[in-house]
Design an enzyme around this catalytic site. Sequence first.
Site, short mmCIF file in Angstrom:
data_model
loop_
_atom_site.label_atom_id
_atom_site.label_comp_id
_atom_site.label_asym_id
_atom_site.label_seq_id
_atom_site.Cartn_x
_atom_site.Cartn_y
_atom_site.Cartn_z
N ASN A 196 -1.85 2.00 5.75
CA ASN A 196 -0.78 1.17 5.16
C ASN A 196 -0.43 0.32 6.44
OD1 ASN A 196 1.24 -0.54 3.99
ND2 ASN A 196 2.50 1.25 3.87
N GLY A 197 -0.54 -1.07 6.16
CA GLY A 197 0.00 -1.88 7.61
C GLY A 197 -1.30 -3.05 7.68
N ARG B 76 5.01 0.40 -6.12
CA ARG B 76 5.23 -0.49 -4.71
C ARG B 76 4.23 -1.76 -4.82
NH1 ARG B 76 6.52 2.65 -0.17
NH2 ARG B 76 5.28 1.38 1.25
N GLU C 163 20.03 -15.60 -7.54
CA GLU C 163 19.37 -14.33 -8.22
C GLU C 163 18.96 -14.43 -9.52
OE1 GLU C 163 18.22 -12.03 -6.79
OE2 GLU C 163 18.63 -10.25 -8.24
N HIS D 3 20.76 -35.63 -7.26
CA HIS D 3 19.89 -35.90 -6.39
C HIS D 3 18.43 -35.65 -6.50
CE1 HIS D 3 23.26 -37.12 -3.88
NE2 HIS D 3 23.88 -35.88 -4.08
N LYS E 210 15.05 -13.58 -10.62
CA LYS E 210 14.94 -12.16 -11.77
C LYS E 210 13.98 -12.65 -12.94
CE LYS E 210 15.58 -9.62 -9.96
NZ LYS E 210 16.23 -9.26 -8.94
N GLU F 65 10.30 -13.79 -11.69
CA GLU F 65 9.71 -12.53 -11.10
C GLU F 65 9.21 -11.98 -12.19
OE1 GLU F 65 11.65 -10.10 -7.63
OE2 GLU F 65 13.00 -10.37 -9.13
N TRP G 254 -2.88 -2.79 -1.64
CA TRP G 254 -2.49 -4.12 -2.08
C TRP G 254 -3.20 -5.03 -0.99
CZ3 TRP G 254 0.26 -8.20 -0.25
CH2 TRP G 254 0.75 -8.98 -1.20
N CYS H 284 0.90 -1.22 -0.06
CA CYS H 284 -0.06 -0.05 0.01
C CYS H 284 1.04 1.27 -0.01
CB CYS H 284 -1.15 0.00 1.24
SG CYS H 284 -1.91 -1.43 1.30
N LYS I 280 6.91 -4.26 -4.38
CA LYS I 280 8.35 -3.73 -4.25
C LYS I 280 8.73 -3.71 -2.72
CE LYS I 280 12.14 -1.65 -5.55
NZ LYS I 280 13.03 -2.83 -6.09
C1 G6P Z 1 10.41 -7.89 -2.72
C2 G6P Z 1 11.02 -7.23 -3.93
C3 G6P Z 1 12.38 -7.95 -3.97
C4 G6P Z 1 13.19 -7.88 -2.77
C5 G6P Z 1 12.42 -8.33 -1.77
C6 G6P Z 1 13.12 -8.07 -0.12
O1 G6P Z 1 10.16 -9.36 -2.95
O2 G6P Z 1 10.16 -7.38 -4.95
O3 G6P Z 1 13.22 -7.14 -5.00
O4 G6P Z 1 14.40 -8.14 -2.77
O5 G6P Z 1 11.21 -7.89 -1.55
O6 G6P Z 1 12.90 -6.60 -0.21
P1 G6P Z 1 14.07 -5.64 0.83
O7 G6P Z 1 13.38 -4.14 0.41
O8 G6P Z 1 13.91 -5.89 2.18
O9 G6P Z 1 15.18 -5.51 0.11
#
Ligand code: G6P
Length: 608
Positions: free
Chosen positions: A101-102, A27, A481, A504, A485, A488, A75, A2, A603
């Site tokens: 938000n929260g 976000r 990673e 395995h 990527k 995602e 959200w 949010c 985000k």
């Molecule tokens: C979300 C974002 C990622 C990020 C993760 C942790 O999943 O989409 O890109 O790595 O949160 O977020 P932070 O702000 O703690 O790095």
Amino acid sequence: MCGIVGFTGSQSAAPILLDGLKKLEYRGYDSAGIAVLGENGIHMEKAIGMIKNLDAKIQGGAAMSGASGIGHTRWATHGEPTDVNAHPHMSNDDKFAIVHNGIIENYAALREELKEKGFQFKSETDTEVIVHLLDLYYEGDLKKAVMKTVARLEGAYALGILCAEEQGRIIATRHAAPLILGVGVGENYFASDVTALVAHTKNVVYLEDGEIADITPENITLYNELGKEVEVKVTRIAWDIAAAEKGGYEHFMLKEIMEQPHALKSTIEPRIKDGEIVLDDFNLTDEDLKKINKVMITACGSAFYAGSVGKYVIEELCRIPVEADLASELRYRNPLVDEHTLLVVVSQSGETADTIAAMKECKARGARILAIVNVVGSTIAKLADDVVYTWAGPEIAVATTKGYTTQVAVMHMLAVYMARRLGRLTDEENKALVEDILQFPSLIQRAIDLNPNIQTLSEKYHGYNNLFFIGRNLDYAACMEGSLKLKEISYLHSEAYGAGELKHGTIALIEKGRPVIALACYERLFDKMMSNIKEVKARGAQVLAVVLEGNRQIFAEADDVIFVPRTNPLFNSLPEIVPLQLFAYYVAKANGCDIDKPKNLAKSVTVE
Ligand code: G6P
């Protein structure tokens, strides 16, 4: 997750709020709404889906008149994304509108209590209890009503409040959720983060937990939880509007990939003085550092994978045991943590709920907390004993790129810094490592320049549904990673495996044409990787290998090759990730995906 905005001044509020909400789109959200206080009371409009739906409904703001207001991108957590569940929420008598938000953890009990008192609930949200509580407690003094209301709330909240009886006044308060005030001339703002403010002002106030901001066009008055007035500390932010806009790139993600050399320069150069790494904000004495017998690294998502790189490098250089744990796991186990533990918390946003919870858990057990964070004044930065900021600038694309690489760079600097202070590096060794670190910005630039064919390559791979990433040691950390990527932003199923684990189980899934992305930059284990590549090739896999520049052996096995510039073997996973970011970007683009705002993702994950 949010996003919140608020404005009070002399201009029409709705277009400003709408613009602020657009800046917070990154976000992640599924509905949006605005409430404006005009001559005839509060006018509220909401719409599910993209902000453009709300924009159309209120004609870019022209349909709502009033010079103060609040806005929200939601959200969904409690209740589906619908117009009714979208924020703002209003009291039954239309006197109050709020955005939140929260998560209010005790909302069910409060809801029952308020229902018994005759309040009618329209939505399924946890938030609606807040607006009815305000109504219940309001006796002509808004600040008092806010104080009484928040005293009843358990959980996390950033709140924006509008009251029909208080022209020109907006209230903001927070507890364990982000909220920043923007200080203008004859107008003031609040927002969940600075990206929504930079177009208007660079002067901001980071609200402390529990503080209440009473905001009018001319004034900001701050109160602590006890209602006592506290000093308003204005900070000047370094980010400018260009940093929060696309600047000619088709997507924020591509812009942020290209910004990496600059982001790394800003992160590294100010911290190297006379050939030594200086982490000014890491205040552990040499004596305290020598007492540390374990380093634990915790984070979520890509930040965790940056931490996984750190695990290998810190352990190698400092010879201290290092554990890397997902925050969402660490917080629920019974970890062996005490005052001899250094907990390194990694987070771009500084607001990730699980990371905060894991950090609090370890802090309660006595750990010393060092946070590696990008957002200044964020919750994690405030809770930590020491903070090393990654000066990456604002990161808007949901999938992190420059956020991740600056975290990895700080991990490398931290490893060298600690090793040096622990007496584990000679002058010569230190000098060589520091020189390599200073080369990171140009190294990343070379990684970008080295592979102009990634777009072409992605066209070959974008049609597959299942891809595997394999690697060992630091390559394995980069695999995780790289795979994240890709999944995602392209929605392709992809998995990262330690190459030694193939036998395995995963090898059962290798068949003719199955794409396997084999990372083999960690040359100490190159022969082992070649064996794994042969194993998958023998079963028909199509192998895209990622190797160091100049490696010709790979041509014997790989179908396609990506080259990575060389640096110290301990640091190679940094340039290695860049072509994988570009690969994910171009695959997602070829598949027509919404690259900057992938479906279902946010985000900043401020809920558990
Ligand atoms: C979300 C974002 C990622 C990020 C993760 C942790 O999943 O989409 O890109 O790595 O949160 O977020 P932070 O702000 O703690 O790095």
